[in-house]
Design a protein around this motif. Structure first.
Motif: not given
Length: 470
Positions: A343-362
């Motif tokens: 989660f700390e790594w994700i904060d530091q990244q340049d995503k290149g877009t505001l339209l992104w998501a990460l989904v974890f599904d049980a």
């Protein structure tokens, strides 16, 4: 169009027999907009023809035209393949759009539903609801059952009832020789096995006979929305959620996902039972307190609510997007220290877009109670999938690189056995490893069955099962 395509168009014109709206070709100025209708606009594909048959016999005749002209074939139901595989995935295929195959009937004795392969999930639910019946599937109402039920069909009900394909009793399918066949546990059983998990490689299913359940009388829906400036602030929320879904005794009536988005996260849960039964499971005590817990008034309402949450990750509207995914066994889940690092790594990244998501599904539950070799769907040991999405107008290279690096980071932090993903989460970047990732230990059997039923690889896309000799 050339001699081959000219011969193909003449053959398909004979099948059409004067019917308008039956077939279209690339010369049509509205071909891409009105006929092809790519879902992922980042994947460019031009079929040799798009055909909209009315009957199974039409499909048999279309396949004969294609094979006579050495053209590949793929079927499109809802058309939501991440790589546009329903259009062939590559230029020059015949795409069979199943939109007109809308047969539906319910047997009031067996409670088996016959469903045409052109139905969308939302319409199936409405028809089932008329008789108070249901079966397991995903929550996106515009997804077509034709592809969904032949890949797996995972959703919040899967832990309770199994995947969508676990409900298939029988199919009508047109095979590579242009014959209309029936397939079930007792008739063409090897083909039936392959169609439940790798359907696009083996034929065009025209109708399904589906086992159904009584519609749940009560549904409790839980949602928790967290809004913070950093993903690192939410690492503890995810750790608590992952601990919950890792419990081997987690009530199978509970389905849940964790969705990470810019500036926030959502934990969503569905319990198929009463509020009192939900409380008795002890699950609420493991979830964040006091946010938007409600009891849905009916079954259709719960499905609509799930569709709203899913739409936050990936819209039904065509767009240029990219996605990565991975399945986790219980032993492969990310440890708390790894979650914090991720989660700390994700904060530091340049995503290149505001339209992104990460989904974890049980997952798990009833889906895992089925043997991994009972159907072509292999991921019975997975209790969670992750899937990332990013949309860009246009989609930038740095956005794809972000998701690729994110995937590699997750692989680094997960258990050493983390491998493989669901065939519904198509990923062209998997290359030659795709078939192993999708079907695992079931791949050799699929390749042998392919030799028998489709030795010349008529039903082909960029990641389809190949005859074993290939």
């Amino acid at each position: 169009m050339g001699n081959s395509n000219s011969a193909l168009s003449q053959c398909l014109g004979g099948v059409a027999n004067g019917r308008s709206g039956f077939v279209s070709y690339p010369e049509n100025p509205l071909y891409q907009i009105s006929w092809v209708k790519r879902y992922n606009l980042d994947v460019h594909v031009t079929p040799a023809a798009v055909v909209r048959p009315d009957t199974s016999q039409d499909i048999a005749d279309i396949i004969k035209c294609a094979t006579a002209n050495k053209v590949k074939v793929q079927a499109k139901s809802g058309g939501h393949s991440y790589a546009n595989f329903g259009l062939g995935g590559d230029d020059g295929a015949v795409a069979i759009d199943l939109v007109n195959l809308q047969e539906y009937r319910m047997d009031p004795t067996t409670w088996y539903a016959t469903v045409g392969a052109g139905f969308r999930l939302g319409e199936v639910d409405k028809r089932l609801h008329e008789t108070g019946r249901a079966f397991s599937h995903g929550v996106c109402p515009d997804v077509g059952i034709g592809g969904h039920a032949t890949i797996g069909g995972l959703g919040p009900m899967s832990r309770m009832w199994g995947s969508c394909l676990d409900h298939i009793v029988e199919v009508e399918v047109v095979t590579a020789d242009g014959k209309i066949q029936r397939a079930s546990e007792t008739e063409n059983s090897d083909l039936f096995w392959a169609l439940r998990g790798a359907g696009g490689s083996f034929g065009v299913i025209t109708k399904f006979v589906m086992r159904t359940h009584p519609e749940p009388a009560n549904v409790v829906q839980y949602s928790y929305t967290a809004k913070f400036g950093k993903q690192a602030d939410m690492a503890a929320f995810f750790s608590s959620w992952q601990d919950l879904i890792a419990n081997p005794n987690l009530d199978p009536r509970f389905g849940t996902l964790y969705m990470m988005m810019p500036l926030g996260a959502i934990i969503n849960g569905v319990f198929y039972g009463t509020q009192e039964e939900f409380e008795a499971t002890g699950i609420p005590a493991s979830l964040p307190n006091g946010k938007d817990q409600l009891e849905a008034s009916d079954w259709l309402g719960s499905i609509a609510h799930g569709a709203e949450t899913e739409a936050l990750a990936l819209s039904n509207i065509a767009s240029p997007f990219y996605s990565k995914s991975l399945g986790f066994k219980r032993s492969d889940l990310i440890p708390p220290a790894g979650i914090k690092q991720l989660f700390e790594w994700i904060d530091q990244q340049d995503k290149g877009t505001l339209l992104w998501a990460l989904v974890f599904d049980a997952q798990g539950g009833a889906t895992s109670a089925v043997a991994p070799n009972a159907t072509a769907y292999n991921h019975r040991d997975k209790i969670m999938f992750y899937e990332s999405f990013a949309v860009g107008f246009p989609l930038q290279g740095k956005t794809k690189q972000f998701l690729t690096n994110l995937h590699n980071k997750i692989l680094q932090l997960a258990g050493p056995g983390a491998y493989g993903t669901y065939a519904g989460y198509v990923d062209l970047a998997l290359g030659t490893d795709a078939q192993n990732q999708y079907w695992g230990a079931n791949l050799p059997q699929l390749q042998n069955i392919k030799v028998k039923w489709d030795p010349t690889d008529v039903f082909h896309n960029l990641q389809s099962v190949q005859p074993i000799a290939s």
